[in-house]
Design a protein around this motif. Structure first.
Motif, PDB file in Angstrom:
ATOM      1  N   VAL A 156      -6.907  15.575   9.360  1.00 62.41           N
ATOM      2  CA  VAL A 156      -6.767  14.944   8.039  1.00 62.41           C
ATOM      3  C   VAL A 156      -5.534  15.448   7.304  1.00 62.41           C
ATOM      4  CG1 VAL A 156      -7.804  14.745   5.732  1.00 62.41           C
ATOM      5  CG2 VAL A 156      -9.216  14.439   7.781  1.00 62.41           C
ATOM      6  N   HIS A 157      -5.312  16.764   7.352  1.00 63.17           N
ATOM      7  CA  HIS A 157      -4.266  17.375   6.542  1.00 63.17           C
ATOM      8  C   HIS A 157      -2.961  17.655   7.298  1.00 63.17           C
ATOM      9  CE1 HIS A 157      -6.968  17.942   3.130  1.00 63.17           C
ATOM     10  NE2 HIS A 157      -7.887  18.309   4.000  1.00 63.17           N
ATOM     11  N   PHE A 158      -2.961  17.460   8.611  1.00 68.70           N
ATOM     12  CA  PHE A 158      -1.763  17.821   9.380  1.00 68.70           C
ATOM     13  C   PHE A 158      -1.367  16.726  10.377  1.00 68.70           C
ATOM     14  CE2 PHE A 158       0.206  20.392  12.918  1.00 68.70           C
ATOM     15  CZ  PHE A 158       1.378  20.699  12.240  1.00 68.70           C
ATOM     16  N   THR A 159      -2.232  16.478  11.369  1.00 68.69           N
ATOM     17  CA  THR A 159      -1.852  15.568  12.458  1.00 68.69           C
ATOM     18  C   THR A 159      -1.700  14.127  11.998  1.00 68.69           C
ATOM     19  OG1 THR A 159      -3.071  16.995  13.996  1.00 68.69           O
ATOM     20  CG2 THR A 159      -2.434  14.819  14.789  1.00 68.69           C
ATOM     21  N   ARG A 160      -2.700  13.618  11.259  1.00 66.68           N
ATOM     22  CA  ARG A 160      -2.659  12.211  10.865  1.00 66.68           C
ATOM     23  C   ARG A 160      -1.502  11.886   9.917  1.00 66.68           C
ATOM     24  NH1 ARG A 160      -7.287   9.060  11.538  1.00 66.68           N
ATOM     25  NH2 ARG A 160      -8.188   9.545  13.568  1.00 66.68           N
ATOM     26  N   PRO A 161      -1.226  12.717   8.882  1.00 73.92           N
ATOM     27  CA  PRO A 161      -0.083  12.393   8.020  1.00 73.92           C
ATOM     28  C   PRO A 161       1.235  12.336   8.784  1.00 73.92           C
ATOM     29  CG  PRO A 161      -1.492  14.004   6.946  1.00 73.92           C
ATOM     30  CD  PRO A 161      -1.994  13.870   8.352  1.00 73.92           C
ATOM     31  N   ILE A 162       1.445  13.299   9.700  1.00 75.16           N
ATOM     32  CA  ILE A 162       2.683  13.279  10.490  1.00 75.16           C
ATOM     33  C   ILE A 162       2.692  12.072  11.417  1.00 75.16           C
ATOM     34  CG2 ILE A 162       4.004  14.514  12.265  1.00 75.16           C
ATOM     35  CD1 ILE A 162       3.036  17.127  10.995  1.00 75.16           C
ATOM     36  N   GLY A 163       1.538  11.778  12.037  1.00 77.58           N
ATOM     37  CA  GLY A 163       1.449  10.608  12.914  1.00 77.58           C
ATOM     38  C   GLY A 163       1.736   9.320  12.170  1.00 77.58           C
ATOM     39  N   LEU A 164       1.227   9.207  10.946  1.00 76.36           N
ATOM     40  CA  LEU A 164       1.469   8.001  10.152  1.00 76.36           C
ATOM     41  C   LEU A 164       2.936   7.882   9.764  1.00 76.36           C
ATOM     42  CD1 LEU A 164       0.462   5.510   8.654  1.00 76.36           C
ATOM     43  CD2 LEU A 164      -0.149   6.982   6.725  1.00 76.36           C
ATOM     44  N   ALA A 165       3.556   9.007   9.414  1.00 76.38           N
ATOM     45  CA  ALA A 165       4.989   8.985   9.071  1.00 76.38           C
ATOM     46  C   ALA A 165       5.809   8.499  10.257  1.00 76.38           C
ATOM     47  CB  ALA A 165       5.433  10.380   8.643  1.00 76.38           C
ATOM     48  N   PHE A 166       5.479   8.997  11.452  1.00 72.88           N
ATOM     49  CA  PHE A 166       6.160   8.539  12.673  1.00 72.88           C
ATOM     50  C   PHE A 166       5.887   7.055  12.913  1.00 72.88           C
ATOM     51  CE2 PHE A 166       6.314  12.913  15.023  1.00 72.88           C
ATOM     52  CZ  PHE A 166       7.330  13.306  14.166  1.00 72.88           C
ATOM     53  N   ALA A 167       4.641   6.635  12.687  1.00 78.35           N
ATOM     54  CA  ALA A 167       4.269   5.235  12.916  1.00 78.35           C
ATOM     55  C   ALA A 167       5.079   4.301  12.015  1.00 78.35           C
ATOM     56  CB  ALA A 167       2.769   5.050  12.672  1.00 78.35           C
ATOM     57  N   LEU A 168       5.198   4.669  10.752  1.00 79.99           N
ATOM     58  CA  LEU A 168       5.966   3.848   9.817  1.00 79.99           C
ATOM     59  C   LEU A 168       7.440   3.804  10.200  1.00 79.99           C
ATOM     60  CD1 LEU A 168       4.323   5.053   6.472  1.00 79.99           C
ATOM     61  CD2 LEU A 168       4.023   2.823   7.567  1.00 79.99           C
ATOM     62  N   LEU A 169       7.960   4.950  10.663  1.00 86.17           N
ATOM     63  CA  LEU A 169       9.365   5.014  11.071  1.00 86.17           C
ATOM     64  C   LEU A 169       9.617   4.165  12.299  1.00 86.17           C
ATOM     65  CD1 LEU A 169      12.236   6.254  10.902  1.00 86.17           C
ATOM     66  CD2 LEU A 169      11.357   8.150  12.297  1.00 86.17           C
ATOM     67  N   TRP A 170       8.817   4.359  13.339  1.00 91.33           N
ATOM     68  CA  TRP A 170       9.047   3.643  14.597  1.00 91.33           C
ATOM     69  C   TRP A 170       8.723   2.160  14.482  1.00 91.33           C
ATOM     70  CZ3 TRP A 170       6.536   8.252  17.520  1.00 91.33           C
ATOM     71  CH2 TRP A 170       7.514   9.211  17.760  1.00 91.33           C
ATOM     72  N   ALA A 211       0.827  -1.202   0.000  1.00 92.47           N
ATOM     73  CA  ALA A 211       0.000   0.000   0.000  1.00 92.47           C
ATOM     74  C   ALA A 211       0.862   1.253   0.000  1.00 92.47           C
ATOM     75  CB  ALA A 211      -0.908  -0.007   1.225  1.00 92.47           C
ATOM     76  N   THR A 212       0.396   2.275  -0.698  1.00 88.41           N
ATOM     77  CA  THR A 212       1.099   3.560  -0.718  1.00 88.41           C
ATOM     78  C   THR A 212       0.791   4.328   0.565  1.00 88.41           C
ATOM     79  OG1 THR A 212      -0.729   4.732  -1.775  1.00 88.41           O
ATOM     80  CG2 THR A 212       0.870   3.630  -3.216  1.00 88.41           C
ATOM     81  N   PHE A 213       1.571   5.404   0.797  1.00 90.91           N
ATOM     82  CA  PHE A 213       1.363   6.233   1.983  1.00 90.91           C
ATOM     83  C   PHE A 213      -0.057   6.799   1.990  1.00 90.91           C
ATOM     84  CE2 PHE A 213       1.440  10.195   4.379  1.00 90.91           C
ATOM     85  CZ  PHE A 213       2.128   9.827   5.524  1.00 90.91           C
ATOM     86  N   LYS A 214      -0.518   7.258   0.829  1.00 91.67           N
ATOM     87  CA  LYS A 214      -1.862   7.850   0.736  1.00 91.67           C
ATOM     88  C   LYS A 214      -2.928   6.810   1.051  1.00 91.67           C
ATOM     89  CE  LYS A 214      -2.564  11.049  -2.283  1.00 91.67           C
ATOM     90  NZ  LYS A 214      -2.795  11.823  -3.546  1.00 91.67           N
ATOM     91  N   GLU A 215      -2.736   5.574   0.606  1.00 89.10           N
ATOM     92  CA  GLU A 215      -3.702   4.510   0.890  1.00 89.10           C
ATOM     93  C   GLU A 215      -3.709   4.157   2.372  1.00 89.10           C
ATOM     94  OE1 GLU A 215      -3.575   2.154  -3.424  1.00 89.10           O
ATOM     95  OE2 GLU A 215      -2.172   1.614  -1.826  1.00 89.10           O
ATOM     96  N   LEU A 216      -2.521   4.089   2.962  1.00 84.24           N
ATOM     97  CA  LEU A 216      -2.439   3.817   4.398  1.00 84.24           C
ATOM     98  C   LEU A 216      -3.089   4.929   5.206  1.00 84.24           C
ATOM     99  CD1 LEU A 216       1.235   2.495   4.689  1.00 84.24           C
ATOM    100  CD2 LEU A 216      -0.857   1.170   5.065  1.00 84.24           C
ATOM    101  N   LEU A 217      -2.882   6.173   4.764  1.00 80.28           N
ATOM    102  CA  LEU A 217      -3.461   7.325   5.470  1.00 80.28           C
ATOM    103  C   LEU A 217      -4.981   7.265   5.414  1.00 80.28           C
ATOM    104  CD1 LEU A 217      -3.012  10.010   6.941  1.00 80.28           C
ATOM    105  CD2 LEU A 217      -2.947  11.130   4.705  1.00 80.28           C
ATOM    106  N   LYS A 218      -5.514   6.987   4.224  1.00 86.09           N
ATOM    107  CA  LYS A 218      -6.966   6.923   4.067  1.00 86.09           C
ATOM    108  C   LYS A 218      -7.544   5.787   4.900  1.00 86.09           C
ATOM    109  CE  LYS A 218     -10.596   7.004   0.555  1.00 86.09           C
ATOM    110  NZ  LYS A 218     -10.907   6.989  -0.893  1.00 86.09           N
ATOM    111  N   ALA A 219      -6.834   4.677   4.958  1.00 84.08           N
ATOM    112  CA  ALA A 219      -7.307   3.533   5.737  1.00 84.08           C
ATOM    113  C   ALA A 219      -7.314   3.827   7.232  1.00 84.08           C
ATOM    114  CB  ALA A 219      -6.431   2.314   5.455  1.00 84.08           C
TER     115      ALA A 219
END
Length: 303
Positions: free
Chosen positions: A23-37, A2-10
């Protein structure tokens, strides 16, 4: 993969209940951190504990009156919120959902705001009440304690409940965390006394559900009648009436409160934040509650 956008939407529960800033700020940053950690196999509970320390640090910074410390407070509270978004996304991605995680997740936000209210008390203590020569003193504590326990707490409790109700009618039981007092109390009473952690959680969670139910008498009458006769037309009408209220559930959770704290602390008028709670936010709460109760009463007649 899955792409980042697909994971974000899910990761979104529903478009109805998602706030624009998340949607446009907190969740994308949270997902980026989640994938990293997640690459370092860090457990979501560790992230939740980190958010608690960050929230406590933010509260400590807000008790200072200078601009620099308050900027640090803003940054720390934003990072705490990113971590709060991250731990949930990590738990859903990895399936690492635990009882301790549920306890910590609910506990974290309470700790943040307790520390922030306490910081405002300390900050105001030796200052004069606006327009007078009197120092705040003990009245700062009374003011913030009243706002925190009597005003803020029911607002957050009911907002969470209405969001879960809406998700239940929108997505069904699997898409919602809508629970009830009797169910959770039965789980508590069924646990062995040796399971101290589980008993503490379910005892407090059952009482939390009981508080939500006590605030919504018309919904408590409507819901079992609808479940006994689940009319699709009534479900759709309920969603149409509930959907406009979701903006209030979002405003009464974190973002609007946090922005108000940021502005009032940076402008060195932190007493305005509790004033906003008792006026603007309380009006939202009262309007949201009365509208929802009227909706339930109206639909109950149709059943």
């Amino acid at each position: 993969m899955a792409t980042f956008k697909e994971l974000l939407k899910a990761s979104f529960k529903s478009e109805d209940t998602e706030e624009w800033l998340d949607v446009h700020f907190t969740r994308p940053i949270g997902l980026a951190f989640a994938l990293l950690w997640n690459k370092f196999n860090i457990h979501p509970n560790v992230i939740t504990i980190l958010s608690i320390f960050l929230g406590v640090g933010a509260g400590w910074m807000f008790h200072y009156t200078d601009l620099l410390h308050n900027i640090y407070g803003v940054i720390l509270l934003m990072l705490a919120n990113f971590c709060d978004s991250t731990d949930g996304q990590m738990a859903r991605m990895t399936g690492k959902k635990t009882l301790i995680g549920r306890m910590l997740d609910g506990f974290a936000g309470d700790v943040w705001f307790f520390c922030i209210y306490l910081a405002i008390v300390v900050r105001l203590w030796n200052q004069n009440i606006p327009g007078t020569d009197w120092q705040w003193g003990i009245w700062a504590f009374v003011y913030c304690a009243f706002i925190g326990f009597i005003i803020h707490s029911p607002q957050s409790t009911l907002s969470d409940y209405y969001r879960q109700i809406h998700l239940f009618f929108l997505l069904g039981k699997d898409g919602s965390e809508l629970d009830n007092y009797k169910q959770q109390r039965a789980i508590y009473e069924g646990l062995p006394k040796s399971d101290i952690l589980g008993r503490v959680f379910y005892y407090n969670y059952a009482n939390y559900c009981k508080k939500q139910e006590s605030l919504t008498p018309n919904f408590q009458k409507f819901f079992p009648k609808w479940k006994a006769n689940p009319s699709e037309a009534v479900r759709q009408e309920f969603l149409e009436g509930s959907r406009p209220l979701m903006k209030y559930t979002n405003m009464l959770t974190f973002n609007c409160r946090a922005i108000t704290i940021y502005v009032t602390c940076l402008l060195d008028c932190p007493w305005v934040y509790p004033l906003m709670e008792i006026t603007v936010f309380q009006w939202m709460y009262m309007h949201m509650r009365s509208t929802h109760e009227d909706l339930c009463q109206r639909l109950m007649a149709k059943l």
